[in-house]
Design a protein around this motif. Sequence first.
Motif, short mmCIF file in Angstrom:
data_model
loop_
_atom_site.label_atom_id
_atom_site.label_comp_id
_atom_site.label_asym_id
_atom_site.label_seq_id
_atom_site.Cartn_x
_atom_site.Cartn_y
_atom_site.Cartn_z
N GLY A 56 7.91 0.78 -7.28
CA GLY A 56 8.63 0.20 -8.41
C GLY A 56 9.38 1.23 -9.23
O GLY A 56 10.15 0.86 -10.12
N SER A 57 9.19 2.52 -8.93
CA SER A 57 9.90 3.57 -9.66
C SER A 57 11.37 3.61 -9.27
O SER A 57 11.74 3.35 -8.12
CB SER A 57 9.27 4.94 -9.37
OG SER A 57 7.94 5.01 -9.82
N VAL A 58 12.21 3.97 -10.23
CA VAL A 58 13.64 4.13 -9.97
C VAL A 58 13.86 5.45 -9.24
O VAL A 58 13.27 6.48 -9.58
CB VAL A 58 14.43 4.11 -11.28
CG1 VAL A 58 15.90 4.47 -11.04
CG2 VAL A 58 14.33 2.75 -11.94
N ILE A 59 14.70 5.42 -8.22
CA ILE A 59 15.11 6.61 -7.49
C ILE A 59 16.46 7.05 -8.05
O ILE A 59 17.45 6.34 -7.94
CB ILE A 59 15.21 6.33 -5.98
CG1 ILE A 59 13.87 5.84 -5.43
CG2 ILE A 59 15.68 7.57 -5.22
CD1 ILE A 59 13.93 5.38 -3.99
N VAL A 100 8.43 -5.58 -4.39
CA VAL A 100 8.67 -5.08 -5.75
C VAL A 100 8.90 -6.27 -6.67
O VAL A 100 9.88 -7.00 -6.53
CB VAL A 100 9.88 -4.14 -5.79
CG1 VAL A 100 10.17 -3.71 -7.22
CG2 VAL A 100 9.62 -2.92 -4.92
N HIS A 101 7.97 -6.48 -7.61
CA HIS A 101 8.08 -7.58 -8.54
C HIS A 101 8.77 -7.17 -9.84
O HIS A 101 9.30 -8.02 -10.56
CB HIS A 101 6.69 -8.15 -8.84
CG HIS A 101 5.97 -8.64 -7.61
ND1 HIS A 101 6.38 -9.76 -6.90
CD2 HIS A 101 4.90 -8.15 -6.94
CE1 HIS A 101 5.58 -9.95 -5.88
NE2 HIS A 101 4.67 -8.98 -5.87
N GLU A 102 8.76 -5.89 -10.16
CA GLU A 102 9.49 -5.41 -11.31
C GLU A 102 9.82 -3.93 -11.12
O GLU A 102 9.11 -3.21 -10.41
CB GLU A 102 8.69 -5.60 -12.59
CG GLU A 102 7.40 -4.79 -12.67
CD GLU A 102 6.70 -5.00 -14.00
OE1 GLU A 102 6.51 -3.99 -14.71
OE2 GLU A 102 6.36 -6.14 -14.33
N ILE A 103 10.92 -3.53 -11.73
CA ILE A 103 11.34 -2.13 -11.68
C ILE A 103 10.79 -1.44 -12.91
O ILE A 103 11.02 -1.88 -14.04
CB ILE A 103 12.87 -2.03 -11.63
CG1 ILE A 103 13.40 -2.75 -10.38
CG2 ILE A 103 13.32 -0.57 -11.63
CD1 ILE A 103 14.91 -2.84 -10.32
N GLY A 121 14.63 0.53 -1.70
CA GLY A 121 15.36 -0.71 -1.92
C GLY A 121 16.52 -0.48 -2.86
O GLY A 121 16.67 0.58 -3.47
N ALA A 122 17.37 -1.51 -3.00
CA ALA A 122 18.56 -1.38 -3.85
C ALA A 122 18.84 -2.68 -4.58
O ALA A 122 18.73 -3.77 -4.00
CB ALA A 122 19.78 -0.99 -3.01
N ARG A 123 19.19 -2.55 -5.85
CA ARG A 123 19.68 -3.69 -6.66
C ARG A 123 21.13 -3.39 -7.04
O ARG A 123 21.43 -2.27 -7.47
CB ARG A 123 18.83 -3.87 -7.91
CG ARG A 123 19.24 -5.08 -8.76
CD ARG A 123 18.51 -5.11 -10.09
NE ARG A 123 18.94 -4.01 -10.95
CZ ARG A 123 18.37 -3.72 -12.11
NH1 ARG A 123 17.36 -4.43 -12.55
NH2 ARG A 123 18.82 -2.71 -12.85
N VAL A 170 24.42 0.65 -9.24
CA VAL A 170 23.42 0.69 -8.17
C VAL A 170 22.11 1.23 -8.74
O VAL A 170 22.08 2.30 -9.36
CB VAL A 170 23.88 1.58 -7.00
CG1 VAL A 170 22.83 1.60 -5.89
CG2 VAL A 170 25.23 1.09 -6.46
N THR A 171 21.04 0.49 -8.52
CA THR A 171 19.70 0.96 -8.88
C THR A 171 18.88 1.02 -7.60
O THR A 171 18.63 -0.01 -6.97
CB THR A 171 19.01 0.03 -9.89
OG1 THR A 171 19.80 -0.05 -11.08
CG2 THR A 171 17.62 0.54 -10.23
N LEU A 172 18.49 2.23 -7.20
CA LEU A 172 17.62 2.41 -6.04
C LEU A 172 16.17 2.40 -6.51
O LEU A 172 15.84 2.97 -7.55
CB LEU A 172 17.94 3.70 -5.30
CG LEU A 172 19.36 3.82 -4.72
CD1 LEU A 172 19.53 5.17 -4.02
CD2 LEU A 172 19.65 2.68 -3.76
N VAL A 173 15.31 1.78 -5.72
CA VAL A 173 13.92 1.55 -6.12
C VAL A 173 12.98 1.95 -4.99
O VAL A 173 13.25 1.67 -3.81
CB VAL A 173 13.69 0.06 -6.48
CG1 VAL A 173 12.28 -0.15 -7.02
CG2 VAL A 173 14.73 -0.41 -7.48
N LYS A 174 11.87 2.59 -5.35
CA LYS A 174 10.84 2.89 -4.36
C LYS A 174 10.04 1.63 -4.11
O LYS A 174 9.43 1.07 -5.02
CB LYS A 174 9.93 4.02 -4.86
CG LYS A 174 8.87 4.43 -3.83
CD LYS A 174 8.05 5.63 -4.30
CE LYS A 174 7.00 6.02 -3.28
NZ LYS A 174 6.23 7.23 -3.70
N THR A 175 10.00 1.17 -2.86
CA THR A 175 9.31 -0.07 -2.51
C THR A 175 8.04 0.17 -1.70
O THR A 175 7.26 -0.75 -1.50
CB THR A 175 10.24 -1.00 -1.71
OG1 THR A 175 10.65 -0.34 -0.50
CG2 THR A 175 11.48 -1.34 -2.52
#
Length: 362
Positions: A56-59, A100-103, A121-123, A170-175
């Motif tokens: 859920g952490s931002v990359i 991932v349910h929340e960032i 992952g990416a949002r 772009v928000t990259l996320v550790k999934t």
Amino acid sequence: MKFSLRRGLALAVVVAGWQLAAPAMGNTCSWDSTPGPLDFQADVGNVYVPRDAPVGSVIGVINKFVQTPHPGPQGITCSNDGSVVLNFNAVPIAPSDRRVHEIIGDPTGGTVFKTNIPGVGARITLEFGFDGMAGNSFVPIGGPPIVPFDAHISRTLVSPFTLSRLRSKVTLVKTAMIAPGPHMLSQQIFDGHFSDIGKGFTYGIRGTVVQALCTVGANPVSVDPVPLGDWDAKDFVYPGFTTPPTSFTISLSSCIADPYDDNQAHAHIRLDGANGSVPEDDGSYGVINLSPVSTAAGMGIQVLRSDGVTPVPLGTDVSFGAIEDGRNKILDFRARFYQIKDSADIRPGKAEGALSFTITYQ
């Protein structure tokens, strides 16, 4: 002859007037020249994630802005006099990642899509042209323009909507856990569809994901065992008595981190009792008792920070600050004897204790 010439001129005016009435057919989206689709590839560059960051952490950073030009000559124009509804649809082509349910640190929400890198992952959020903020932009339906979403134009456009470059966040996320080493990011995320032309563009992300961490060498402790000195049993006069501390360090080398500090990785250390030494009480005072091979009794060993005063709690991750790219990280400690029992219970002899340590990067 004059009468025939006048009729000819009158007919020419009527024909010209009929041709100028054609803008009624402009209530549509169309290609400016050669049909597309446009190809937008958002380059996020090198982004860093601490090796042990939680899921859920931002990359990198939240909502990294990327303006992406299209390399070809095509463009899209949409016009409307208010008599029709023009639609836009951001249609995913990458699967969503439901793990991932929340960032962390971002309550916005939105769909996170899988990428070609397991654990990343990416949002995607679109900006100008699709956020409803300008008079000639599409208005998102039901919320912000976070992919997937639908939008429309139903009002009169004083100036047409045009698209030849794309502004996105772009928000990259550790999934999940990410394998060691740098990873090349290359993933198509969604297609943009417009009224009357269908697929107008495709959108992908590019870049490199790097894990921030350091190397722990074969002999990272500056002195092992740490000498705490020789003391007379009579020196231990009351519970809580301590001897002067001895310095030692643990070295971390070859650190990899974000050189711009956009997403700092902090070195954490967890100290646990080893070889039969266990924390005294709950470990919050940084004291372990002596190992079974010791012949001394009544005292333990306390681990402190570099100030020689602040205990390092045992059995928990303790931050020792950010790591820096290309530089070694030195963790400074002090250790000393700490009287546990009453003076009557002090017994002289060999006094040894042992700790194990675990380094994480968060």
